[in-house]
Design an enzyme around this catalytic site. Structure first.
Site, short mmCIF file in Angstrom:
data_model
loop_
_atom_site.label_atom_id
_atom_site.label_comp_id
_atom_site.label_asym_id
_atom_site.label_seq_id
_atom_site.Cartn_x
_atom_site.Cartn_y
_atom_site.Cartn_z
N ARG A 163 0.86 -1.17 0.00
CA ARG A 163 0.00 0.00 0.00
C ARG A 163 0.91 1.23 0.00
O ARG A 163 2.04 1.18 0.50
CB ARG A 163 -0.90 0.02 1.23
CG ARG A 163 -1.81 -1.20 1.36
CD ARG A 163 -2.61 -1.12 2.66
NE ARG A 163 -3.54 -2.24 2.81
CZ ARG A 163 -3.26 -3.36 3.48
NH1 ARG A 163 -2.08 -3.51 4.06
NH2 ARG A 163 -4.16 -4.33 3.56
N TYR A 217 3.31 -16.51 9.06
CA TYR A 217 3.75 -17.70 8.33
C TYR A 217 3.51 -19.00 9.08
O TYR A 217 4.35 -19.90 9.06
CB TYR A 217 5.23 -17.57 7.92
CG TYR A 217 5.45 -16.34 7.08
CD1 TYR A 217 4.61 -16.07 6.01
CD2 TYR A 217 6.44 -15.43 7.38
CE1 TYR A 217 4.76 -14.92 5.27
CE2 TYR A 217 6.61 -14.28 6.63
CZ TYR A 217 5.76 -14.05 5.57
OH TYR A 217 5.91 -12.91 4.84
N ARG A 271 -0.25 -2.38 -6.83
CA ARG A 271 -0.62 -3.44 -5.89
C ARG A 271 -1.57 -4.43 -6.56
O ARG A 271 -1.39 -5.65 -6.44
CB ARG A 271 -1.27 -2.80 -4.66
CG ARG A 271 -1.73 -3.76 -3.57
CD ARG A 271 -2.13 -2.94 -2.35
NE ARG A 271 -2.95 -3.67 -1.40
CZ ARG A 271 -2.48 -4.44 -0.42
NH1 ARG A 271 -1.16 -4.59 -0.29
NH2 ARG A 271 -3.29 -5.04 0.42
#
Length: 299
Positions: free
Chosen positions: A149, A280, A248
């Site tokens: 962003r 993760y 993006r």
């Protein structure tokens, strides 16, 4: 209690308990203030906890008559739902008056996507003989390589660029952290910018750890990044309406079209609420780097 009292309490809740970003808090507060203003101009002397579904329906009809788009109406209703959800959560109200209120029907508006050839044309239009040109190349490469962003880009810290492993540590919406791979080409231009351009800037106090700086040694503004991209689009004769978010969208689209796993792309975009300790749990860093390597056009 007055409207201001409940609005201030809602603000404290979002800041202290939800740890939302300032932009998000401001957006929610503006939505509630719009309802407050409608109640005032309608000469209805009631507090927020006396609001009924009928009042809310009248409010939505009012902003619709003003010509507000369906997307804006839906955005405001979302803020009001958050406000009343908070009031119920705090046992200030027993029932949520927004529960049965439906928002306007939204058409599916697809964002502009740049082809890889269009992105290469934008990159080629940058004058790399100037310091600002080299910085701008590093900025655009980073946007496209990592799907950031614009707020994440301008807030990116120098010590959050892990050159040795090819990752960026990003502080996203809601102050959530995530690790995002950065491609080889992007990392190359960031290194050049840091080692040959940024090092010679007269960096102002408070900006020593900000990665991308303006010529005065201060953090770039979001508007400046928009301006850079708009200027390049004009220089290349591009007819599409582009912004930092276009990069993006293009990042995600090109990965998915290339066959990347959707959950990996969502992880890199930060669409899931991933905290530092949870990051993760589904995807390890090696796999994310492999996704970039296998499916991103510039890797």
């Amino acid at each position: 209690m007055s409207w201001d009292f409940y609005i201030n309490q809602f603000q404290n809740y979002m800041k202290l308990e939800r740890s939302l970003a300032e932009n998000s808090i401001d957006a929610y507060l503006h939505d509630v203030v719009k309802l407050k203003q409608f109640i005032e101009i309608s000469n209805i002397n009631i507090s927020p906890i006396e609001i009924t579904g009928k009042h809310l329906q009248d409010f939505l009809e009012y902003i619709n008559d003003l010509g507000m788009t369906a997307y804006s109406q839906a955005r405001i209703l979302s803020g009001l739902k958050a406000f009343y959800k908070y009031l119920v959560y705090e046992d200030i109200m027993a029932h949520d008056p927004t529960q049965l209120i439906e928002g306007p029907k939204l058409g599916r508006k697809l964002p502009d996507i740049l082809s890889y050839q269009e992105i290469e044309a934008l990159f080629a239009a940058i004058d790399l003989s100037t310091d600002e040109g080299m910085r701008n190349r590093a900025i655009l490469e980073t946007l496209y390589s990592s799907g950031l962003r614009v707020s994440e880009l301008v807030d990116l810290k120098l010590n959050n660029v892990y050159f040795d492993i090819g990752f960026l540590r990003i502080i996203g919406k809601g102050s959530k952290e995530r690790l995002v791979p950065i491609g080889r080409e992007a990392l190359k231009y960031v290194k050049i910018y840091v080692q040959e351009i940024r090092i010679h800037l007269d960096i102002k106090p408070g900006h020593e750890n900000t990665l991308f700086l303006n010529r005065r040694g201060q953090k770039l503004s979001r508007v400046m990044v928009f301006t850079i991209i708009k200027s390049l689009g004009k220089a290349t004769g591009l007819k599409k309406n582009i912004s930092p978010h276009t990069f993006r969208h293009s990042f995600a689209t090109h990965l998915i079209e290339g066959g990347a796993d959707l959950s990996a792309v969502q992880d890199m975009l930060g669409h899931e609420s991933i905290t530092t300790t949870e990051i993760y749990t589904h995807l390890d860093r090696d796999y994310l780097k492999q996704v970039i390597k296998d499916f991103h056009p510039r890797s």
